[in-house]
Scaffold this motif. Structure first.
Motif, PDB file in Angstrom:
ATOM      1  N   GLY A  48       0.803  -1.223   0.000  1.00 32.07           N
ATOM      2  CA  GLY A  48       0.000   0.000   0.000  1.00 32.07           C
ATOM      3  C   GLY A  48       0.834   1.270   0.000  1.00 32.07           C
ATOM      4  N   LEU A  49       2.029   1.194  -0.555  1.00 38.18           N
ATOM      5  CA  LEU A  49       2.969   2.311  -0.483  1.00 38.18           C
ATOM      6  C   LEU A  49       2.362   3.643  -0.885  1.00 38.18           C
ATOM      7  CD1 LEU A  49       6.125   0.559  -2.010  1.00 38.18           C
ATOM      8  CD2 LEU A  49       5.859   1.318   0.362  1.00 38.18           C
ATOM      9  N   CYS A  50       1.649   3.684  -2.013  1.00 36.30           N
ATOM     10  CA  CYS A  50       1.135   4.946  -2.535  1.00 36.30           C
ATOM     11  C   CYS A  50      -0.372   5.114  -2.322  1.00 36.30           C
ATOM     12  CB  CYS A  50       1.471   5.079  -4.017  1.00 36.30           C
ATOM     13  SG  CYS A  50       0.966   3.656  -5.027  1.00 36.30           S
ATOM     14  N   ILE A  51      -0.952   4.256  -1.488  1.00 38.45           N
ATOM     15  CA  ILE A  51      -2.382   4.350  -1.181  1.00 38.45           C
ATOM     16  C   ILE A  51      -2.570   5.285   0.021  1.00 38.45           C
ATOM     17  CG2 ILE A  51      -4.420   3.010  -0.535  1.00 38.45           C
ATOM     18  CD1 ILE A  51      -3.244   2.497  -3.371  1.00 38.45           C
ATOM     19  N   PRO A  52      -3.631   6.086   0.037  1.00 42.59           N
ATOM     20  CA  PRO A  52      -3.823   7.020   1.158  1.00 42.59           C
ATOM     21  C   PRO A  52      -3.780   6.329   2.521  1.00 42.59           C
ATOM     22  CG  PRO A  52      -5.355   7.529  -0.603  1.00 42.59           C
ATOM     23  CD  PRO A  52      -4.683   6.245  -0.993  1.00 42.59           C
ATOM     24  N   GLU A  53      -3.226   7.026   3.484  1.00 44.37           N
ATOM     25  CA  GLU A  53      -3.092   6.477   4.839  1.00 44.37           C
ATOM     26  C   GLU A  53      -4.451   6.138   5.447  1.00 44.37           C
ATOM     27  OE1 GLU A  53       0.549   8.265   7.117  1.00 44.37           O
ATOM     28  OE2 GLU A  53      -0.375   9.896   5.955  1.00 44.37           O
ATOM     29  N   SER A  54      -5.477   6.868   5.033  1.00 45.02           N
ATOM     30  CA  SER A  54      -6.813   6.616   5.584  1.00 45.02           C
ATOM     31  C   SER A  54      -7.327   5.223   5.249  1.00 45.02           C
ATOM     32  CB  SER A  54      -7.801   7.662   5.068  1.00 45.02           C
ATOM     33  OG  SER A  54      -7.832   7.685   3.649  1.00 45.02           O
ATOM     34  N   TYR A  55      -6.747   4.572   4.246  1.00 44.02           N
ATOM     35  CA  TYR A  55      -7.136   3.212   3.877  1.00 44.02           C
ATOM     36  C   TYR A  55      -6.072   2.183   4.237  1.00 44.02           C
ATOM     37  CZ  TYR A  55     -10.694   5.690   1.193  1.00 44.02           C
ATOM     38  OH  TYR A  55     -11.734   6.499   0.822  1.00 44.02           O
ATOM     39  N   GLY A  56      -5.112   2.584   5.056  1.00 45.68           N
ATOM     40  CA  GLY A  56      -4.087   1.657   5.500  1.00 45.68           C
ATOM     41  C   GLY A  56      -2.814   1.694   4.689  1.00 45.68           C
ATOM     42  N   GLY A  57      -2.714   2.644   3.746  1.00 47.04           N
ATOM     43  CA  GLY A  57      -1.528   2.741   2.912  1.00 47.04           C
ATOM     44  C   GLY A  57      -0.477   3.656   3.482  1.00 47.04           C
ATOM     45  N   GLY A  58       0.574   3.874   2.688  1.00 37.23           N
ATOM     46  CA  GLY A  58       1.680   4.704   3.141  1.00 37.23           C
ATOM     47  C   GLY A  58       1.568   6.152   2.733  1.00 37.23           C
ATOM     48  N   GLY A  59       0.660   6.465   1.802  1.00 40.96           N
ATOM     49  CA  GLY A  59       0.463   7.845   1.391  1.00 40.96           C
ATOM     50  C   GLY A  59       1.631   8.437   0.621  1.00 40.96           C
ATOM     51  N   LEU A  60       2.472   7.606   0.014  1.00 37.75           N
ATOM     52  CA  LEU A  60       3.664   8.092  -0.677  1.00 37.75           C
ATOM     53  C   LEU A  60       3.351   8.511  -2.108  1.00 37.75           C
ATOM     54  CD1 LEU A  60       6.267   5.389   0.431  1.00 37.75           C
ATOM     55  CD2 LEU A  60       5.792   7.603   1.510  1.00 37.75           C
ATOM     56  N   GLY A  61       4.213   9.362  -2.648  1.00 36.81           N
ATOM     57  CA  GLY A  61       4.140   9.701  -4.052  1.00 36.81           C
ATOM     58  C   GLY A  61       4.846   8.649  -4.881  1.00 36.81           C
ATOM     59  N   ALA A  62       4.887   8.873  -6.192  1.00 36.38           N
ATOM     60  CA  ALA A  62       5.463   7.886  -7.099  1.00 36.38           C
ATOM     61  C   ALA A  62       6.960   7.700  -6.871  1.00 36.38           C
ATOM     62  CB  ALA A  62       5.193   8.302  -8.542  1.00 36.38           C
ATOM     63  N   LEU A  63       7.699   8.786  -6.663  1.00 31.89           N
ATOM     64  CA  LEU A  63       9.147   8.669  -6.504  1.00 31.89           C
ATOM     65  C   LEU A  63       9.516   7.918  -5.231  1.00 31.89           C
ATOM     66  CD1 LEU A  63      11.910   9.298  -7.637  1.00 31.89           C
ATOM     67  CD2 LEU A  63      11.811  11.549  -6.536  1.00 31.89           C
ATOM     68  N   ASP A  64       8.871   8.247  -4.139  1.00 29.25           N
ATOM     69  CA  ASP A  64       9.147   7.531  -2.888  1.00 29.25           C
ATOM     70  C   ASP A  64       8.703   6.077  -2.980  1.00 29.25           C
ATOM     71  OD1 ASP A  64      10.406   9.541  -1.381  1.00 29.25           O
ATOM     72  OD2 ASP A  64       8.486  10.471  -0.910  1.00 29.25           O
ATOM     73  N   THR A  65       7.600   5.837  -3.673  1.00 28.59           N
ATOM     74  CA  THR A  65       7.165   4.454  -3.903  1.00 28.59           C
ATOM     75  C   THR A  65       8.230   3.683  -4.666  1.00 28.59           C
ATOM     76  OG1 THR A  65       4.806   5.028  -3.872  1.00 28.59           O
ATOM     77  CG2 THR A  65       5.430   3.016  -5.040  1.00 28.59           C
ATOM     78  N   ALA A  66       8.749   4.287  -5.730  1.00 23.03           N
ATOM     79  CA  ALA A  66       9.773   3.629  -6.543  1.00 23.03           C
ATOM     80  C   ALA A  66      11.024   3.340  -5.727  1.00 23.03           C
ATOM     81  CB  ALA A  66      10.116   4.487  -7.757  1.00 23.03           C
ATOM     82  N   HIS A  67      11.416   4.265  -4.860  1.00 17.27           N
ATOM     83  CA  HIS A  67      12.606   4.048  -4.029  1.00 17.27           C
ATOM     84  C   HIS A  67      12.473   2.774  -3.201  1.00 17.27           C
ATOM     85  CE1 HIS A  67      14.000   8.535  -3.985  1.00 17.27           C
ATOM     86  NE2 HIS A  67      14.358   7.904  -5.082  1.00 17.27           N
ATOM     87  N   LEU A  68      11.306   2.570  -2.616  1.00 11.65           N
ATOM     88  CA  LEU A  68      11.130   1.407  -1.742  1.00 11.65           C
ATOM     89  C   LEU A  68      10.920   0.127  -2.538  1.00 11.65           C
ATOM     90  CD1 LEU A  68       9.061   2.922   1.202  1.00 11.65           C
ATOM     91  CD2 LEU A  68      11.531   2.661   0.946  1.00 11.65           C
ATOM     92  N   VAL A  69      10.271   0.214  -3.701  1.00 12.90           N
ATOM     93  CA  VAL A  69      10.181  -0.965  -4.565  1.00 12.90           C
ATOM     94  C   VAL A  69      11.577  -1.366  -5.040  1.00 12.90           C
ATOM     95  CG1 VAL A  69       9.297  -1.845  -6.767  1.00 12.90           C
ATOM     96  CG2 VAL A  69       7.815  -0.468  -5.301  1.00 12.90           C
ATOM     97  N   GLU A  70      12.419  -0.382  -5.294  1.00 13.21           N
ATOM     98  CA  GLU A  70      13.798  -0.660  -5.688  1.00 13.21           C
ATOM     99  C   GLU A  70      14.548  -1.394  -4.576  1.00 13.21           C
ATOM    100  OE1 GLU A  70      17.810   1.832  -7.057  1.00 13.21           O
ATOM    101  OE2 GLU A  70      15.857   2.831  -6.978  1.00 13.21           O
TER     102      GLU A  70
END
Length: 377
Positions: A48-70
């Motif tokens: 849930g990296l880029c999913i809103p925190e209100s739904y249990g996600g991390g609320g991240l943008g695309a770049l921060d999501t990519a960093h962690l997927v990397e």
């Protein structure tokens, strides 16, 4: 700026890498183990990296999501798991979070982020892969429901999936605006899932066909309104082509590290093989392709966050990363020689796992077309 990581981003990458290396390094042996690994990915926030925190996600943008997927791709040798989780997040959770009704988001996303459910993107048909305009699955409105009929020949995660994001024609006369996107949940009458299909690689990510036979779903499971399917698909592909391939950057980092270490230690003719230009230059080329692909991917994510992203941005990124990944795996095999051909070394698995990167999320031939179109050709 996408060229410079902030300290918090570097710390998040390092923490994710260390945790993944400790807990998710090896591929699971059985379906029950796949589910355990999946839930662990949920605990780490990867689903849930880029999913809103209100739904249990991390609320991240695309770049921060990519960093962690990397980081995930670098620390986890099971590229099938990296791919499966990324497809779940980017091709399924993202369109639900962006285009789903509040009720649909609240009902589905928390379990998807936590790892309690698995999602599959059911778009590909026998005669319609990258060409969404050619799909033949139909959806007919009947009161407060839609009735779906058709078949999807291939959907990653399908045999394990609880949630399916799918696309069907609602108005055959409307062209691009005649396709709609839907969510279908496991257990819905008329839904039949096949597989798992025997594949070349990405073994942990089970794939199968999906059939809809008078499959009746609530109208509330429509994403983005009737006729919005093309826009929903393009949005999810922008995220997938930008962020999913970050996992392959991580894989290439891991391969490069192994090749450098091997070249330093392996000796032939009384010298380290690193001292042979044929070896050192091959490794230098691996580094060159990796860093070029990384910059294109980071730029695509940066522009996606900034709101001025184009289809050509993610096409350039996807094309560069996928081609570089296949070359990196092939080069690693050659550098390791006969030892690299052995299954236990894991390099042949890396090659098998990189080849499909040229095919999914739109074939590389399609990416060339998008780039050419972006140039006005």
């Amino acid at each position: 700026m996408f060229l410079e990581w902030q300290q918090a981003q570097s710390d998040a990458y390092d923490t994710m890498l260390a945790t993944v290396e400790k807990t998710l390094r090896e591929p699971p042996d059985a379906r029950s183990e796949r589910r355990t690994a999946w839930r662990r990915c949920g605990e780490l926030g990867l689903l849930g990296l880029c999913i809103p925190e209100s739904y249990g996600g991390g609320g991240l943008g695309a770049l921060d999501t990519a960093h962690l997927v990397e980081a995930f791709g670098r620390g986890c040798e099971d590229t099938g798991l990296v791919f499966a989780t990324s497809a779940h997040l980017l091709a399924c959770a993202v369109p639900i979070a962006t285009f789903g009704s509040p009720e649909l988001r609240a009902r589905l996303l928390p379990a998807m982020c936590a790892g309690d459910s698995v999602a599959a993107n059911a778009m590909t048909e026998t005669d319609a892969g990258s060409d969404i305009a050619a799909i033949t699955t139909r959806a007919v409105r009947d009161g407060d429901t839609y009735v779906l009929d058709g078949a999807k020949s291939w959907a990653s995660n399908a045999p394990d999936a609880d949630v399916f994001v799918t696309y069907a024609v609602t108005d055959p006369t409307a062209g691009f605006l005649g396709t709609s996107a839907f969510v279908v949940e496991r257990g819905t009458p008329g839904l039949r899932v096949g597989g798992p299909l025997a594949k070349m690689g990405l073994d942990t990510c089970a794939a199968g066909a999906v059939h809809f036979e008078a499959c009746r779903i609530p109208a509330g499971n429509l994403l983005g309104g009737e006729g919005a399917g093309g826009a929903v698909f393009q949005h999810s592909m922008a995220w997938e082509r930008a962020c999913l391939f970050a996992g392959y950057l991580g894989l290439m980092d891991r391969l490069l590290d192994r090749c450098v270490g091997h070249a330093r230690q392996r000796r032939q003719f009384g010298r380290r093989i690193a001292d042979f230009q044929a070896v050192s230059h091959r490794i230098a080329e691996m580094k060159l392709r990796l860093e070029g692909a990384r910059l294109l991917l980071y730029r695509a994510c940066f522009r996606l966050d900034r709101g001025d992203h184009t289809a050509a941005d993610s096409a350039l990124s996807k094309l560069a990363v996928s081609e570089a990944a296949v070359r990196a795996a092939s080069d690693a095999l050659r550098i390791f020689g006969a030892r690299g051909y052995l299954v236990d070394e894991g390099l042949e698995a890396a090659l098998r796992d990189t080849v499909p990167a040229r095919l999914f999320s739109g074939t590389n031939e399609i990416q060339h077309e998008l780039i050419a179109k972006g140039l006005g050709l």
